[in-house]
Design a protein around this motif. Structure first.
Motif, short mmCIF file in Angstrom:
data_model
loop_
_atom_site.label_atom_id
_atom_site.label_comp_id
_atom_site.label_asym_id
_atom_site.label_seq_id
_atom_site.Cartn_x
_atom_site.Cartn_y
_atom_site.Cartn_z
N CYS A 257 0.66 -1.15 -0.23
CA CYS A 257 -0.10 0.20 0.00
C CYS A 257 0.96 1.08 0.18
O CYS A 257 1.53 1.58 0.76
N SER A 258 0.65 2.63 -0.77
CA SER A 258 1.46 3.71 -0.77
C SER A 258 0.06 4.58 -0.16
O SER A 258 -1.07 4.30 -0.23
N TYR A 259 0.81 5.50 0.67
CA TYR A 259 -0.38 6.47 1.50
C TYR A 259 0.26 7.31 1.57
O TYR A 259 1.34 7.52 1.55
N SER A 260 -0.52 8.36 1.40
CA SER A 260 -0.61 10.26 1.38
C SER A 260 -1.84 11.27 1.72
O SER A 260 -2.25 10.17 2.01
N THR A 261 -1.61 12.69 1.52
CA THR A 261 -2.81 13.43 2.22
C THR A 261 -3.21 14.19 1.13
O THR A 261 -2.17 14.59 0.59
N VAL A 262 -4.36 14.31 0.42
CA VAL A 262 -4.71 14.49 -1.23
C VAL A 262 -5.58 15.34 0.22
O VAL A 262 -5.75 16.18 1.44
N GLN A 263 -6.64 16.35 -1.34
CA GLN A 263 -6.92 17.53 -0.69
C GLN A 263 -7.99 17.83 0.73
O GLN A 263 -8.63 16.87 1.00
N ASP A 264 -7.82 18.62 1.40
CA ASP A 264 -8.54 18.83 2.16
C ASP A 264 -8.12 17.98 4.00
O ASP A 264 -9.16 17.33 4.71
N GLN A 265 -7.26 17.60 3.81
CA GLN A 265 -6.37 16.49 4.71
C GLN A 265 -6.74 15.04 4.50
O GLN A 265 -6.54 14.49 5.97
N VAL A 266 -7.56 15.56 3.47
CA VAL A 266 -7.79 13.49 3.41
C VAL A 266 -7.04 12.47 4.10
O VAL A 266 -5.68 12.58 2.88
N ARG A 267 -6.85 11.33 4.26
CA ARG A 267 -5.82 10.57 4.26
C ARG A 267 -5.92 9.22 3.54
O ARG A 267 -7.30 8.53 3.24
N GLN A 268 -4.89 9.02 2.60
CA GLN A 268 -5.69 7.81 1.98
C GLN A 268 -4.41 7.05 1.23
O GLN A 268 -3.53 6.51 1.76
N ALA A 269 -5.15 5.21 1.27
CA ALA A 269 -4.11 4.56 1.11
C ALA A 269 -4.70 3.57 0.21
O ALA A 269 -6.28 3.44 -0.73
N VAL A 270 -3.79 3.39 -1.62
CA VAL A 270 -3.18 2.83 -2.29
C VAL A 270 -3.16 1.44 -2.39
O VAL A 270 -2.20 1.59 -2.54
N CYS A 271 -3.85 0.46 -2.37
CA CYS A 271 -3.33 -1.36 -2.30
C CYS A 271 -3.32 -1.96 -2.96
O CYS A 271 -4.24 -2.13 -3.73
N GLU A 272 -1.96 -2.79 -3.95
CA GLU A 272 -2.32 -3.24 -4.52
C GLU A 272 -2.55 -5.08 -4.02
O GLU A 272 -1.72 -4.84 -3.49
N LEU A 273 -3.67 -5.29 -4.62
CA LEU A 273 -4.11 -6.95 -4.16
C LEU A 273 -3.62 -8.32 -5.30
O LEU A 273 -3.86 -7.44 -6.36
N ASP A 274 -2.14 -8.41 -4.45
CA ASP A 274 -2.01 -10.03 -6.37
C ASP A 274 -2.25 -10.91 -5.69
O ASP A 274 -2.29 -11.72 -4.91
N LEU A 275 -3.86 -10.54 -6.43
CA LEU A 275 -4.81 -11.67 -6.19
C LEU A 275 -5.62 -12.60 -7.56
O LEU A 275 -5.72 -10.93 -7.87
N THR A 276 -6.58 -13.17 -8.16
CA THR A 276 -7.27 -13.11 -8.86
C THR A 276 -9.18 -13.32 -8.40
O THR A 276 -8.85 -14.81 -8.40
N VAL A 277 -9.47 -12.79 -9.29
CA VAL A 277 -10.89 -12.87 -8.53
C VAL A 277 -11.52 -13.92 -10.07
O VAL A 277 -12.02 -13.07 -11.22
N ALA A 278 -12.43 -14.60 -9.90
CA ALA A 278 -12.57 -15.54 -10.97
C ALA A 278 -14.06 -14.92 -10.97
O ALA A 278 -14.54 -14.63 -10.33
N PRO A 279 -14.96 -15.45 -11.89
CA PRO A 279 -16.22 -14.89 -12.19
C PRO A 279 -16.60 -15.65 -11.75
O PRO A 279 -16.19 -16.99 -11.27
N GLY A 280 -18.03 -15.30 -10.44
CA GLY A 280 -19.03 -16.27 -8.88
C GLY A 280 -18.41 -16.38 -8.07
O GLY A 280 -18.66 -16.65 -6.99
N ALA A 281 -16.50 -15.83 -7.91
CA ALA A 281 -15.88 -16.20 -6.90
C ALA A 281 -15.55 -14.51 -6.03
O ALA A 281 -16.14 -13.69 -6.63
#
Length: 413
Positions: free
Chosen positions: A95-119
């Protein structure tokens, strides 16, 4: 030999049979469909359970991501945003963390997984309530394809609002000044947040506000644009309208941080026969409903006082340097010519919607706020939308403005 002619209907029938026989001999080819859809993932996420945490509490729940599409989602970008009274408990791997506008804290996470149809898969959402927590919101989720989500909400990216188990103390700050009858005088009043919680109301139109009752025998000739006339139960005209007896003032972004004071400067025209007069300010809401989060009503009201001297008119001079009507000192009359007693104006500029710079009377420093009541939705309001005014107000170290004048008759050399 005579030629026999077949009836026309028999010739038509024969032709039809021959055509049918040819068509049967040629294999049929299906035409491509104009509405054929390409296989694609369609991710949806579950709703987080609601909560009302106390400052210091940690929220730890899982979100379920389900693929209702026809193709697998290979990798998922999951984003979480928190308003300023919340924070992440720790930094997670991927996950990468930052503070964006209006002092909003943000986390963007790359999930290393595959979600099959119906799963379905699960991913955690964890945050803690800070000491300043009160009116908060959490954005969380991905996009339908698993890529980085955009702005706005749908089945793959959601928003949860919460109210922390805390409070905020709104304080009204009045004014005590002097003026000459028939003259003008600026007054600056304030709405201050003594905390512990910060305030940002995006869930209703009942935003925090300051009610201002103009002193009797004065007229508000210049009014901040953040202040609208108040009618029976709410604003009754555009901001900045002069000549009314009661106004309601509020910040355009509906935000007041802990320790922040919002100042509103009015210019008053004093009646010629005015005596010392008073008005009032009250910490309330735009529709004059006491906010539930304010548990200390004792400091909700404060007076506006304009002292009018009664001995400022100079009389005929007498021997020994005295005068019949005005006070004297060594033969110099100090009575009311309408000029500033200290040689320069110490009041506000009188410009509508501005805040004068001066000496603080209310505690923390502040500055001008801008705008009128903006339409605020419910859960459709992005956390980082419309924050230019908030960023300017919060980053500028705002300065209180309270002006005091003394009438020349009340001043002795």
């Amino acid at each position: 030999m005579r030629q026999r002619i077949r009836p026309s209907h028999l010739r038509t029938s024969a032709a039809f049979v021959a055509a049918a026989a040819i068509a049967a001999a040629v294999p049929a080819v299906a035409a491509p469909s104009a509405y054929a859809e390409e296989a694609a993932p369609a991710l949806v996420i579950s709703n987080l359970p609601s909560t009302s945490p106390k400052p210091g509490d940690v929220y730890d729940e899982n979100v379920v991501i389900t693929n209702n599409g026809t193709a697998a989602a290979d990798g998922v970008t999951f984003r979480v945003r928190l308003t300023r009274g919340l924070d992440f408990t720790e930094e997670a791997k991927g996950c990468s963390y930052s503070t964006v506008q209006d002092q909003v804290r943000q986390a963007v996470c790359e999930l290393d997984l595959t979600v099959a149809p119906g799963a379905s898969v699960e991913t955690p959402v964890r945050f803690k309530a800070l000491d300043s927590a009160l009116m908060e919101a959490v954005e969380y989720g991905t996009s339908a394809t698993g890529e980085t989500p955009g702005e706005g909400y749908d089945d793959s990216y959601r928003r949860m609002t919460l109210t922390a188990d805390s409070s905020a103390d709104l304080v009204a700050v009045g004014e005590d000044t002097e003026a000459l009858a028939g003259g003008q005088q600026s007054i600056t009043v304030q709405l201050r947040n003594d905390g512990p919680g910060w305030i940002q109301n995006q869930e209703s139109d009942d935003q925090p506000a300051l009610m201002v009752k103009i002193p009797k025998d004065t007229v508000a000739s210049e009014v901040p644009k953040e202040c609208a006339p108040f009618g029976i139960d709410g604003p009754s005209g555009p901001g900045g309208t002069p000549g009314k007896s009661t106004y309601v003032c509020w910040p355009d972004d509906h935000t007041i941080d802990v320790g922040e004071a919002l100042s509103f400067t009015f210019m008053l025209d004093i009646d010629k026969d005015a005596k010392t007069t008073t008005g009032e300010v009250k910490a309330t809401s735009v529709y004059d409903i006491h906010p539930e989060f304010d548990k200390n009503p004792a400091n909700d009201k404060a007076p506006i006082r304009v002292a009018i001297p009664t001995d400022y008119e100079p009389g005929p001079a007498t021997s020994g340097g005295s005068s019949d009507g005005g006070s004297t000192d060594g033969g110099a009359t100090t009575g009311g010519d309408g000029n500033d007693p200290e040689g320069q104006s110490t009041g506000g500029t009188g410009t509508t919607g501005s805040t004068s710079a001066g000496t603080s009377t209310g505690g923390s420093s502040t500055g001008s706020v801008d705008g009128n009541l903006a339409s605020t939705g419910s859960d459709g309001t992005p956390l980082i939308a419309g924050t230019a005014a908030a960023a300017a107000a919060l980053g500028g170290g705002l300065i209180l403005a309270v002006r005091r004048r003394r009438a020349s008759a009340a001043k002795s050399s």
